[in-house]
Design a protein around this motif. Structure first.
Motif, PDB file in Angstrom:
ATOM      1  N   GLU A   1       4.674  11.367  -3.873  1.00 20.99           N
ATOM      2  CA  GLU A   1       3.221  11.346  -4.018  1.00 20.99           C
ATOM      3  C   GLU A   1       2.641  10.546  -2.856  1.00 20.99           C
ATOM      4  OE1 GLU A   1       0.351   9.178  -7.163  1.00 20.99           O
ATOM      5  OE2 GLU A   1       1.832  10.538  -8.035  1.00 20.99           O
ATOM      6  N   VAL A   2       1.565  11.045  -2.279  1.00 23.12           N
ATOM      7  CA  VAL A   2       0.881  10.344  -1.189  1.00 23.12           C
ATOM      8  C   VAL A   2      -0.304   9.606  -1.799  1.00 23.12           C
ATOM      9  CG1 VAL A   2      -0.396  10.606   0.967  1.00 23.12           C
ATOM     10  CG2 VAL A   2       1.574  12.066   0.502  1.00 23.12           C
ATOM     11  N   ARG A   3      -0.382   8.307  -1.537  1.00 23.75           N
ATOM     12  CA  ARG A   3      -1.460   7.468  -2.071  1.00 23.75           C
ATOM     13  C   ARG A   3      -2.038   6.603  -0.963  1.00 23.75           C
ATOM     14  NH1 ARG A   3       1.727   4.611  -7.057  1.00 23.75           N
ATOM     15  NH2 ARG A   3       2.346   6.500  -8.144  1.00 23.75           N
ATOM     16  N   PRO A   4      -3.300   6.216  -1.112  1.00 20.15           N
ATOM     17  CA  PRO A   4      -3.836   5.229  -0.164  1.00 20.15           C
ATOM     18  C   PRO A   4      -3.043   3.928  -0.285  1.00 20.15           C
ATOM     19  CG  PRO A   4      -5.604   6.229  -1.447  1.00 20.15           C
ATOM     20  CD  PRO A   4      -4.305   6.673  -2.056  1.00 20.15           C
ATOM     21  N   TYR A   5      -2.835   3.249   0.821  1.00 19.30           N
ATOM     22  CA  TYR A   5      -2.092   1.991   0.826  1.00 19.30           C
ATOM     23  C   TYR A   5      -2.893   0.935   0.079  1.00 19.30           C
ATOM     24  CZ  TYR A   5       0.175  -2.223   2.567  1.00 19.30           C
ATOM     25  OH  TYR A   5       0.810  -3.438   2.656  1.00 19.30           O
ATOM     26  N   ASP A   6      -2.227   0.252  -0.849  1.00 18.54           N
ATOM     27  CA  ASP A   6      -2.845  -0.818  -1.635  1.00 18.54           C
ATOM     28  C   ASP A   6      -2.033  -2.081  -1.391  1.00 18.54           C
ATOM     29  OD1 ASP A   6      -3.794  -2.603  -3.513  1.00 18.54           O
ATOM     30  OD2 ASP A   6      -3.578  -1.241  -5.215  1.00 18.54           O
ATOM     31  N   PRO A   7      -2.541  -3.026  -0.581  1.00 22.11           N
ATOM     32  CA  PRO A   7      -1.756  -4.209  -0.238  1.00 22.11           C
ATOM     33  C   PRO A   7      -1.369  -5.050  -1.461  1.00 22.11           C
ATOM     34  CG  PRO A   7      -3.985  -4.406   0.633  1.00 22.11           C
ATOM     35  CD  PRO A   7      -3.850  -3.029   0.065  1.00 22.11           C
ATOM     36  N   GLU A   8      -2.216  -5.096  -2.483  1.00 21.80           N
ATOM     37  CA  GLU A   8      -1.881  -5.862  -3.689  1.00 21.80           C
ATOM     38  C   GLU A   8      -0.697  -5.230  -4.416  1.00 21.80           C
ATOM     39  OE1 GLU A   8      -5.247  -6.531  -6.216  1.00 21.80           O
ATOM     40  OE2 GLU A   8      -6.468  -7.249  -4.548  1.00 21.80           O
ATOM     41  N   PHE A   9      -0.698  -3.902  -4.514  1.00 23.83           N
ATOM     42  CA  PHE A   9       0.412  -3.202  -5.156  1.00 23.83           C
ATOM     43  C   PHE A   9       1.696  -3.382  -4.343  1.00 23.83           C
ATOM     44  CE2 PHE A   9       3.096   0.590  -5.633  1.00 23.83           C
ATOM     45  CZ  PHE A   9       3.341   0.528  -6.990  1.00 23.83           C
ATOM     46  N   ALA A  10       1.595  -3.270  -3.026  1.00 20.88           N
ATOM     47  CA  ALA A  10       2.770  -3.430  -2.164  1.00 20.88           C
ATOM     48  C   ALA A  10       3.350  -4.833  -2.306  1.00 20.88           C
ATOM     49  CB  ALA A  10       2.401  -3.146  -0.711  1.00 20.88           C
ATOM     50  N   ASP A  11       2.502  -5.853  -2.395  1.00 25.13           N
ATOM     51  CA  ASP A  11       2.961  -7.231  -2.569  1.00 25.13           C
ATOM     52  C   ASP A  11       3.659  -7.399  -3.917  1.00 25.13           C
ATOM     53  OD1 ASP A  11       3.159 -10.029  -1.823  1.00 25.13           O
ATOM     54  OD2 ASP A  11       1.583 -10.404  -3.311  1.00 25.13           O
ATOM     55  N   ALA A  12       3.061  -6.854  -4.973  1.00 23.59           N
ATOM     56  CA  ALA A  12       3.670  -6.940  -6.308  1.00 23.59           C
ATOM     57  C   ALA A  12       5.018  -6.234  -6.335  1.00 23.59           C
ATOM     58  CB  ALA A  12       2.730  -6.346  -7.353  1.00 23.59           C
ATOM     59  N   LEU A  13       5.119  -5.088  -5.673  1.00 22.31           N
ATOM     60  CA  LEU A  13       6.372  -4.343  -5.624  1.00 22.31           C
ATOM     61  C   LEU A  13       7.445  -5.127  -4.868  1.00 22.31           C
ATOM     62  CD1 LEU A  13       7.707  -1.713  -6.470  1.00 22.31           C
ATOM     63  CD2 LEU A  13       6.865  -0.682  -4.364  1.00 22.31           C
TER      64      LEU A  13
END
Length: 74
Positions: free
Chosen positions: A43-55
């Motif tokens: 799935e292609v999604r807009p980059y979300d820095p908060e989600f990337a940090d949590a991951l």
């Protein structure tokens, strides 16, 4: 549905997104996208820095607590 063609871009490959697709994703030229694996493919999604940090934090915990998580999964 939109069909994309993979094109050679220098030594890499890429796809061209139409303005309609960019609008639907809520992104513009220069923004980052995430390619997220799902059960059905990607799935292609807009980059979300908060989600990337949590991951990243979740992955670090999973590496550190691998044995405990393995036992809990039994």
């Amino acid at each position: 549905m939109h069909t994309l063609k993979i094109r050679k871009i220098g030594n890499s490959a890429g796809v061209v997104l139409t303005g309609e697709v960019l609008d639907a994703l809520g992104v513009q030229i220069g923004d980052q996208l995430q390619l997220v694996p799902t059960e059905r493919g990607f799935e292609v999604r807009p980059y979300d820095p908060e989600f990337a940090d949590a991951l990243d934090k979740a992955r670090a915990i999973m590496r550190k607590r691998r044995k405990a998580l393995r036992e809990l999964a039994k």
